[in-house]
Design a protein around this motif. Structure first.
Motif, PDB file in Angstrom:
ATOM      1  N   THR A  24       0.843  -1.192   0.000  1.00  0.00           N
ATOM      2  CA  THR A  24       0.000   0.000   0.000  1.00  0.00           C
ATOM      3  C   THR A  24       0.880   1.246   0.000  1.00  0.00           C
ATOM      4  O   THR A  24       2.044   1.179   0.414  1.00  0.00           O
ATOM      5  CB  THR A  24      -0.905   0.047   1.245  1.00  0.00           C
ATOM      6  OG1 THR A  24      -0.085   0.189   2.411  1.00  0.00           O
ATOM      7  CG2 THR A  24      -1.768  -1.204   1.371  1.00  0.00           C
ATOM      8  N   ARG A  26       0.802   3.596   2.043  1.00  0.00           N
ATOM      9  CA  ARG A  26       1.203   3.835   3.433  1.00  0.00           C
ATOM     10  C   ARG A  26       2.418   2.988   3.813  1.00  0.00           C
ATOM     11  O   ARG A  26       3.328   3.447   4.499  1.00  0.00           O
ATOM     12  CB  ARG A  26       0.038   3.547   4.378  1.00  0.00           C
ATOM     13  CG  ARG A  26       0.377   3.862   5.824  1.00  0.00           C
ATOM     14  CD  ARG A  26      -0.818   3.781   6.700  1.00  0.00           C
ATOM     15  NE  ARG A  26      -1.619   4.960   6.429  1.00  0.00           N
ATOM     16  CZ  ARG A  26      -2.780   5.225   7.006  1.00  0.00           C
ATOM     17  NH1 ARG A  26      -3.285   4.383   7.869  1.00  0.00           N
ATOM     18  NH2 ARG A  26      -3.443   6.316   6.707  1.00  0.00           N
ATOM     19  N   GLN A  27       2.456   1.750   3.350  1.00  0.00           N
ATOM     20  CA  GLN A  27       3.597   0.886   3.627  1.00  0.00           C
ATOM     21  C   GLN A  27       4.836   1.368   2.877  1.00  0.00           C
ATOM     22  O   GLN A  27       5.945   1.293   3.409  1.00  0.00           O
ATOM     23  CB  GLN A  27       3.274  -0.562   3.274  1.00  0.00           C
ATOM     24  CG  GLN A  27       2.256  -1.174   4.214  1.00  0.00           C
ATOM     25  CD  GLN A  27       1.773  -2.529   3.753  1.00  0.00           C
ATOM     26  OE1 GLN A  27       1.851  -2.875   2.568  1.00  0.00           O
ATOM     27  NE2 GLN A  27       1.242  -3.315   4.683  1.00  0.00           N
ATOM     28  N   ALA A  29       5.376   4.503   2.189  1.00  0.00           N
ATOM     29  CA  ALA A  29       5.768   5.692   2.960  1.00  0.00           C
ATOM     30  C   ALA A  29       6.567   5.301   4.195  1.00  0.00           C
ATOM     31  O   ALA A  29       7.555   5.963   4.536  1.00  0.00           O
ATOM     32  CB  ALA A  29       4.533   6.489   3.359  1.00  0.00           C
ATOM     33  N   SER A  30       6.176   4.237   4.851  1.00  0.00           N
ATOM     34  CA  SER A  30       6.914   3.777   6.027  1.00  0.00           C
ATOM     35  C   SER A  30       8.317   3.312   5.657  1.00  0.00           C
ATOM     36  O   SER A  30       9.252   3.473   6.437  1.00  0.00           O
ATOM     37  CB  SER A  30       6.170   2.630   6.711  1.00  0.00           C
ATOM     38  OG  SER A  30       4.964   3.071   7.266  1.00  0.00           O
ATOM     39  N   THR A  36       4.862  11.339   1.880  1.00  0.00           N
ATOM     40  CA  THR A  36       4.570  11.905   3.204  1.00  0.00           C
ATOM     41  C   THR A  36       4.759  13.414   3.284  1.00  0.00           C
ATOM     42  O   THR A  36       4.437  14.010   4.304  1.00  0.00           O
ATOM     43  CB  THR A  36       5.444  11.252   4.286  1.00  0.00           C
ATOM     44  OG1 THR A  36       6.822  11.497   3.996  1.00  0.00           O
ATOM     45  CG2 THR A  36       5.191   9.754   4.371  1.00  0.00           C
ATOM     46  N   VAL A  42       1.510  10.205  -4.513  1.00  0.00           N
ATOM     47  CA  VAL A  42       0.727   9.074  -4.004  1.00  0.00           C
ATOM     48  C   VAL A  42       0.004   8.338  -5.125  1.00  0.00           C
ATOM     49  O   VAL A  42      -0.014   7.110  -5.168  1.00  0.00           O
ATOM     50  CB  VAL A  42      -0.254   9.536  -2.907  1.00  0.00           C
ATOM     51  CG1 VAL A  42      -1.182   8.412  -2.487  1.00  0.00           C
ATOM     52  CG2 VAL A  42       0.516  10.048  -1.699  1.00  0.00           C
TER      53      VAL A  42
END
Length: 77
Positions: A24, A26-27, A29-30, A36, A42
């Motif tokens: 994802t 978000r993953q 981004a981590s 971010t 995105v």
């Protein structure tokens, strides 16, 4: 080619993180901070992930719809 110019993250890096299990935005981004800051990358990350970076479980494709089972039972009766 850069996907995230804010953090200098390339398409190759995003694909590598996806191969390592990030499925994802978000993953991603981590893993590398892409997406971010300004967030303009995105959609590009979503497009990269949508190209088979994370395969779907085989069991989800093999499930027979419930209605098809009911129709088969009714025809057999």
């Amino acid at each position: 080619m850069y996907v995230c110019s804010c953090f200098g993250v390339t398409e190759t890096q995003v694909k590598k993180h996806a191969e390592d299990g990030a499925c994802t935005p978000r993953q991603i981004a981590s893993a590398c901070k892409a997406g971010t800051d300004c967030g303009s990358c995105v959609r590009r990350i979503q497009a990269i992930l949508g190209r088979g970076a994370c395969p779907r479980p085989a069991s989800a494709d093999a499930v027979t719809p419930v209605l098809a089972e009911l129709e088969a039972l009714e025809e057999a009766a």
